[in-house]
Structure formats: structure tokens, C-alpha cells
Design a protein around this motif. Structure first.
Motif, PDB file in Angstrom:
ATOM      1  N   THR A 128      42.337  -4.223 -14.509  1.00 46.18           N
ATOM      2  CA  THR A 128      41.031  -3.678 -14.146  1.00 46.18           C
ATOM      3  C   THR A 128      39.906  -4.589 -14.628  1.00 46.18           C
ATOM      4  OG1 THR A 128      41.027  -2.240 -16.112  1.00 46.18           O
ATOM      5  CG2 THR A 128      41.878  -1.320 -14.067  1.00 46.18           C
ATOM      6  N   ASN A 129      40.123  -5.272 -15.739  1.00 42.18           N
ATOM      7  CA  ASN A 129      39.110  -6.232 -16.195  1.00 42.18           C
ATOM      8  C   ASN A 129      38.996  -7.423 -15.245  1.00 42.18           C
ATOM      9  OD1 ASN A 129      38.378  -4.710 -18.386  1.00 42.18           O
ATOM     10  ND2 ASN A 129      39.607  -5.842 -19.857  1.00 42.18           N
ATOM     11  N   GLN A 130      40.115  -7.805 -14.597  1.00 37.40           N
ATOM     12  CA  GLN A 130      40.045  -8.870 -13.588  1.00 37.40           C
ATOM     13  C   GLN A 130      39.129  -8.456 -12.443  1.00 37.40           C
ATOM     14  OE1 GLN A 130      44.329 -11.227 -13.687  1.00 37.40           O
ATOM     15  NE2 GLN A 130      44.249  -9.326 -12.568  1.00 37.40           N
ATOM     16  N   LEU A 131      39.288  -7.217 -11.987  1.00 37.79           N
ATOM     17  CA  LEU A 131      38.433  -6.731 -10.908  1.00 37.79           C
ATOM     18  C   LEU A 131      36.969  -6.762 -11.328  1.00 37.79           C
ATOM     19  CD1 LEU A 131      40.780  -3.823  -9.893  1.00 37.79           C
ATOM     20  CD2 LEU A 131      39.948  -5.530  -8.268  1.00 37.79           C
ATOM     21  N   ARG A 132      36.708  -6.376 -12.572  1.00 39.36           N
ATOM     22  CA  ARG A 132      35.327  -6.377 -13.058  1.00 39.36           C
ATOM     23  C   ARG A 132      34.791  -7.799 -13.237  1.00 39.36           C
ATOM     24  NH1 ARG A 132      37.734  -1.889 -16.057  1.00 39.36           N
ATOM     25  NH2 ARG A 132      36.925   0.042 -15.132  1.00 39.36           N
ATOM     26  N   LEU A 133      35.666  -8.732 -13.626  1.00 42.18           N
ATOM     27  CA  LEU A 133      35.227 -10.124 -13.721  1.00 42.18           C
ATOM     28  C   LEU A 133      34.749 -10.619 -12.364  1.00 42.18           C
ATOM     29  CD1 LEU A 133      34.972 -12.926 -15.125  1.00 42.18           C
ATOM     30  CD2 LEU A 133      37.337 -13.343 -14.416  1.00 42.18           C
ATOM     31  N   PHE A 134      35.482 -10.293 -11.304  1.00 39.90           N
ATOM     32  CA  PHE A 134      35.081 -10.781  -9.984  1.00 39.90           C
ATOM     33  C   PHE A 134      33.819 -10.084  -9.484  1.00 39.90           C
ATOM     34  CE2 PHE A 134      39.406 -12.494  -9.995  1.00 39.90           C
ATOM     35  CZ  PHE A 134      39.083 -13.803  -9.686  1.00 39.90           C
ATOM     36  N   ALA A 135      33.554  -8.895  -9.960  1.00 43.20           N
ATOM     37  CA  ALA A 135      32.255  -8.292  -9.666  1.00 43.20           C
ATOM     38  C   ALA A 135      31.145  -9.135 -10.288  1.00 43.20           C
ATOM     39  CB  ALA A 135      32.207  -6.858 -10.202  1.00 43.20           C
ATOM     40  N   GLU A 136      31.377  -9.639 -11.504  1.00 46.30           N
ATOM     41  CA  GLU A 136      30.398 -10.534 -12.144  1.00 46.30           C
ATOM     42  C   GLU A 136      30.259 -11.834 -11.357  1.00 46.30           C
ATOM     43  OE1 GLU A 136      31.401 -11.309 -16.188  1.00 46.30           O
ATOM     44  OE2 GLU A 136      31.785  -9.203 -16.660  1.00 46.30           O
ATOM     45  N   VAL A 137      31.375 -12.370 -10.907  1.00 45.54           N
ATOM     46  CA  VAL A 137      31.355 -13.612 -10.136  1.00 45.54           C
ATOM     47  C   VAL A 137      30.508 -13.439  -8.880  1.00 45.54           C
ATOM     48  CG1 VAL A 137      32.795 -15.185  -8.759  1.00 45.54           C
ATOM     49  CG2 VAL A 137      33.566 -14.446 -11.027  1.00 45.54           C
ATOM     50  N   LEU A 138      30.678 -12.317  -8.196  1.00 44.56           N
ATOM     51  CA  LEU A 138      29.924 -12.068  -6.968  1.00 44.56           C
ATOM     52  C   LEU A 138      28.433 -11.969  -7.244  1.00 44.56           C
ATOM     53  CD1 LEU A 138      32.267  -9.486  -5.197  1.00 44.56           C
ATOM     54  CD2 LEU A 138      31.891 -11.869  -4.575  1.00 44.56           C
ATOM     55  N   ARG A 139      28.071 -11.307  -8.313  1.00 46.07           N
ATOM     56  CA  ARG A 139      26.643 -11.155  -8.612  1.00 46.07           C
ATOM     57  C   ARG A 139      26.014 -12.470  -9.063  1.00 46.07           C
ATOM     58  NH1 ARG A 139      28.646  -5.966 -10.927  1.00 46.07           N
ATOM     59  NH2 ARG A 139      27.993  -4.332  -9.466  1.00 46.07           N
ATOM     60  N   GLU A 140      26.777 -13.284  -9.774  1.00 50.98           N
ATOM     61  CA  GLU A 140      26.246 -14.577 -10.237  1.00 50.98           C
ATOM     62  C   GLU A 140      26.044 -15.549  -9.078  1.00 50.98           C
ATOM     63  OE1 GLU A 140      26.505 -18.726 -11.760  1.00 50.98           O
ATOM     64  OE2 GLU A 140      27.925 -17.654 -10.472  1.00 50.98           O
ATOM     65  N   GLY A 141      26.984 -15.594  -8.126  1.00 52.49           N
ATOM     66  CA  GLY A 141      26.759 -16.253  -6.860  1.00 52.49           C
ATOM     67  C   GLY A 141      27.079 -17.728  -6.721  1.00 52.49           C
ATOM     68  N   SER A 142      27.323 -18.447  -7.823  1.00 45.01           N
ATOM     69  CA  SER A 142      27.531 -19.894  -7.687  1.00 45.01           C
ATOM     70  C   SER A 142      28.849 -20.241  -7.015  1.00 45.01           C
ATOM     71  CB  SER A 142      27.455 -20.574  -9.057  1.00 45.01           C
ATOM     72  OG  SER A 142      28.523 -20.168  -9.896  1.00 45.01           O
ATOM     73  N   TYR A 143      29.763 -19.261  -6.906  1.00 48.17           N
ATOM     74  CA  TYR A 143      31.070 -19.534  -6.317  1.00 48.17           C
ATOM     75  C   TYR A 143      30.981 -20.020  -4.882  1.00 48.17           C
ATOM     76  CZ  TYR A 143      31.042 -15.282  -3.481  1.00 48.17           C
ATOM     77  OH  TYR A 143      30.748 -14.335  -2.538  1.00 48.17           O
ATOM     78  N   VAL A 144      29.885 -19.710  -4.166  1.00 52.75           N
ATOM     79  CA  VAL A 144      29.763 -20.140  -2.766  1.00 52.75           C
ATOM     80  C   VAL A 144      29.304 -21.587  -2.643  1.00 52.75           C
ATOM     81  CG1 VAL A 144      29.328 -17.808  -1.936  1.00 52.75           C
ATOM     82  CG2 VAL A 144      27.392 -19.293  -2.505  1.00 52.75           C
TER      83      VAL A 144
END
Length: 500
Positions: free
Chosen positions: A91-107
Motif C-alpha cells: 500500500t505504501n508503493q501505491l501511495r509513493l506513486f501518488a506522490e510521483v504523479l503530483r510531483e510531475g517530473s516523471y513525464v
């Protein structure tokens, strides 16, 4: 041939739970097609909204923790404490990716303005990473939560904007079914498109999934043989697709002379036997001075084994270690205790010299999945340089060193970085933190693509590919590329990284 997948209790060898029907090809086609239909809407869902959905899935899994853990323990014998921690990791992995999406640099949003005065002239160019489509995820046997139905591949793929179809592992069908139920209900309640997540059962369904034209990429964690067969299938399609497989790994550990004290033995034995040695980062190959071998042997002798995940793994471990014990290539140093359980095995420690090891490197680097390790003894650290460079690709390389060993530790690390994806200093490789800086990958055969990780924030990079928009009106661009940067994400503008 049976038309169901039956789980078993590894402690007793008896069936566990109700059998799950294998998914016929026609149903695989329906599920994969539904995922492809759901993809366009999910892929353009704002990243912040996808983040909320992932968090709701995580909350739903946490709410069902007692049922999920009890089911998994009955099917895997991994124990309630370990499985409780693993579900929280999931569940922490899922929450980490929520952080990744909000931070946005992954694109990796990149904006170049026009410049007609250079050669060749440059038009307005705007580049961004976009999701590929439907991803097939193969569950792992040894992590019924963290690398399975709702594990890292599923979390990162859904985060990227891809739809997902999971192929459940046959070692834990009831756990997979219950986890999928929770995920599906949570996605539906959160308003995600119908069909964005699906699950199939049975070996044949996995083959059909890799071959299905709607599937655009595959994530796999499992054996080298199974992974290679699916990798070849993915590459042999009329339209080859990316196959990101995590396969076998021997995880070499080098104990340098200054660190070769009896104190190191307990940590080694604990790492070796964690989860009955059924970790992809298990320290199965140790290079050490001969003086430390008795202490390592005593530590392993004081441990207890346990039931392996299934009968096939148990038989494979016994066959492999029996063959090594019967050979003239290595000697048995010690054995731990084998519990009185159906598919239980005992921890084992073998030893050989660096000369014999180098002469028989291919045979002696075979992975024995379980709590077995081979200690390769040396007299001088310099003897290791040539042999370390010849090791097969591996997920981790570890160095234990005292301060007096630092120069040699640096030399060893420089060699190991060519064969390992993560270099560890004065610690053990079991345990893979879910973080932005993690890399869980390595050269073949540890993975099929050493550029990518299956753990951590950058694992999302597997499911997205670049698209450049040339000379498009600002209003028609994705939000990530518009002049005003409405999402407020980090971007590279005319070569300069800008963080709004």
C-alpha cells in the motif's frame, strides 16, 4: 488437464481454499479488450486524479488487511508478521506513486523554443512521456502482495495512465482472487473506467496475454526459464513489445579481510534464511577469507529452515543442493534445522576455493532458490578481481569492509558496478526500500533490461514513451507542455531545468 488452479498449504501439502477456474482464451481476449477500451479515458485522466484513485486502492487494501494476510499465510506459509509488513509495503508503493504523479517530473516535459538562425533551423518542439497502453503484469510467487496483483508493476503501470491485466501466480490463487476483488471494488468506487484493471488465471492465460494484440508491454517477476520463454514470445510477435523481466540473481557479497570477524556471521545467516531464502536478493554467493568460514557455518547451523512456497520449488532446491553436495566442486560446511513440515527445507552452506570457482564458474553460479549459499575462499583480495568481472548479471553486489579496507572496497565496487544494479556497503542485500533513489535491476540474467528498475519511483518509466509535438498551438498541447505550466511541474525549458 485440470481446468482449475488449486492453492496448497505448504506446511501440510493439503489443498487450501476453493479452486479458481483457469481463464480460457476467449475470456483473456474479453478482459484484454476491455482494458484497451478503458485505456484512452484513463490515460488522459489528470495525474492528480489518478493519484487520488491509487490512494483509495491503498486504503481499501489496508482495510482488508486481516483477511488478506490470513489467506496469504495459508497459501504461502510466509508467516503473519512478514505478510503484514509486506501488505503495508504494497500500500505504501501505491501511495509513493501518488506522490510521483503530483510531483510531475516523471513525464520529463521538455520545451524548446523556435530558433530559425541555427543549422538546421529549430521549430517549436515540446516533448513529453505518454503511457503505452495495456500492460500485462505477471505475479511473483515469493511476494504474494508486493510483487503480485496490487504490487509494484501494477501500481506503477496504473500511475502512468496504462490499464493493467494481471496474470495471477498459481501458488496463491485465493490470495490473488481476494486482492483483485478489493482492487476492483476500490477502482469502481473511485470512478475509474470499467475494465482498467483485470485478472486472469492459469499458465495458458499468461501465454495468451503476452500474444494478445491489445497488450503493449509486459512486467514479469519469476524464474529465468519462464521469463526467457515469455520474453522470446514478446519479441517474436508480429509487433514486438517491451518485456521487463526480473529473473535470477546470485547477489555476490565480498567480505574483505578487515571485516572478516565472527560478528558478521549472524547478519549473514539472518539474511540468507529470511523468508526461507525465497528472496530475489538472497546472498547466495559469498567471497571471504577462509578464517571466517567456521563462524559462518556455525551461524547457519543455528538457523531453522521452513516450508517453501510450493512443492516444485521444494523439489528444485533439494535436487540442486543435493547435486552440489555430491559433486567434487564444493563441500558442505553446515546445515540448519529442517522443520517437520510438508515442503520444508534446511538451510545449507557450501564452500569452495576461488581457483575451483573460477574454473567452474558457470556451474557454481547456478541459483539455488532457497536458503543455500556458497562461500568462495581467497587468500588475497586481488585474487577476486578477475573472477568478479566474470560473474553473471545480478541485482545486487555487496562489500563488507573495515576502514583499513577502503581502498580495496573501492576497487571491488568499481568491478561490481558492471554486473550489479545496486552496490551495498556494510549491509545485507535482502530488503529493497521503496524510494525515489532505488534501483532494482541489473544485467542479464537478473533482468531483461538493465536500464530499468521494478522498484521505486522511476519504475514508472517502463510504461511510458516519448512523444514530441512540433509547432502545435498552445491550447491544443497536453497540460504538461503548455506555456503557463498549469500543473506547476518541473520542466526543461530551452535546456534549463525549471522548477516552478
Amino acid at each position: 488437464m485440470s481446468h482449475v488452479v488449486q492453492g496448497y498449504n505448504p506446511r501440510t501439502g493439503e489443498p487450501f481454499g476453493e479452486p479458481v477456474a483457469k481463464t480460457p482464451d476467449s475470456e483473456v481476449d474479453r478482459i484484454a479488450s476491455a482494458a484497451a477500451t478503458a485505456f484512452p479515458a484513463w490515460s488522459v485522466e489528470p495525474a492528480a486524479d489518478r493519484a487520488v484513485v491509487l490512494e483509495k486502492v491503498a486504503d481499501a487494501l489496508d482495510a482488508e488487511s486481516d483477511l488478506l494476510v490470513a489467506t496469504a499465510d495459508g497459501e504461502t506459509a510466509l508467516g503473519v508478521p512478514r505478510l503484514t509488513t509486506e501488505l503495508k509495503r504494497t500500500t505504501n508503493q501505491l501511495r509513493l506513486f501518488a506522490e510521483v504523479l503530483r510531483e510531475g517530473s516523471y513525464v520529463e516535459a521538455t520545451l524548446d523554443s523556435a530558433n530559425p538562425d541555427i543549422i538546421p533551423p529549430r521549430p517549436v518542439l515540446r516533448r513529453v512521456l505518454r503511457p503505452l497502453g495495456t500492460v500485462a503484469v505477471f505475479s511473483a510467487s515469493n511476494f504474494p502482495f508486493a510483487f503480485s496483483v496490487a504490487g509494484g508493476d501494477t501500481a506503477s503501470a496504473l500511475a502512468s495512465g496504462c490499464s493493467v491485466v494481471v496474470k495471477a501466480h498459481s501458488a496463491h490463487p485465493s490470495t490473488s482472487r481476494e486482492t483483485a476483488r478489493v482492487v476492483l471494488d476500490a477502482l469502481r468506487d473511485a470512478g475509474a473506467p470499467e475494465g482498467v484493471f483485470g485478472i486472469v488465471y492459469g499458465t495458458e492465460s499468461g501465454v495468451a496475454l503476452v500474444k494478445h494484440p491489445a497488450v503493449r508491454a509486459v512486467g514479469f517477476t519469476g524464474s529465468t526459464g519462464g521469463g526467457r520463454a515469455l520474453f522470446d514470445l514478446a519479441q517474436g510477435r508480429p509487433d514486438p513489445i517491451p518485456f521487463y523481466g526480473e529473473l535470477g540473481s546470485v547477489n555476490p557479497t565480498v567480505i574483505l579481510p578487515g571485516a572478516a570477524t565472527p560478528d558478521i556471521a549472524a547478519g549473514f545467516a539472518a539474511s540468507l534464511t529470511m523468508g526461507v531464502g525465497q528472496f530475489c536478493t538472497n546472498p547466495g554467493l559469498v567471497f571471504a577469507p577462509e578464517s571466517i568460514v567456521p563462524a559462518l557455518g556455525e551461524a547457519v547451523a543455528a538457523t531453522s529452515g521452513g516450508a517453501m512456497l510450493n512443492e516444485r520449488m521444494c523439489d528444485s532446491y533439494k535436487a540442486g543442493t543435493d547435486a552440489l553436495a555430491a559433486s567434487d566442486l564444493a563441500s558442505v560446511v553446515s546445515s540448519g534445522v529442517r522443520p517437520d513440515e510438508a515442503w520444508a527445507v534446511a538451510p545449507l552452506l557450501f564452500s569452495t576455493s576461488v581457483k575451483v570457482f573460477e574454473e567452474n564458474l558457470e556451474k557454481l553460479t547456478e541459483e539455488h532458490f532457497g536458503p543455500a549459499a556458497l562461500v568462495v575462499t581467497y587468500s588475497e583480495p586481488s585474487e577476486l578481481h578477475s573472477v568478479l568481472a566474470k560473474l553473471p548479471g545480478t541485482l545486487t553486489g555487496t562489500v563488507h569492509a573495515a576502514e583499513s579496507d577502503h581502498a580495496e572496497a573501492g576497487a571491488v565496487a568499481e568491478i561490481l558496478r558492471h554486473v550489479a544494479g545496486r552496490i551495498i556497503f556494510n549491509a545485507w542485500p535482502t530488503g529493497v526500500a521503496v524510494a525515489w533513489g532505488q534501483h532494482h535491476g541489473g544485467p542479464w540474467p537478473s533482468t531483461t533490461n538493465p536500464l530499468h528498475t521494478s522498484v521505486g519511483a522511476t519504475s514508472i518509466r517502463r510504461w511510458i514513451a516519448p512523444v514530441t509535438y512540433q509547432s502545435w498551438p498552445d491550447a491544443l498541447l497536453p497540460a504538461e507542455l503548455q506555456d503557463a505550466n498549469p500543473l506547476g511541474i518541473p520542466r526543461r525549458v530551452d535546456g534549463v531545468l525549471v522548477v516552478d
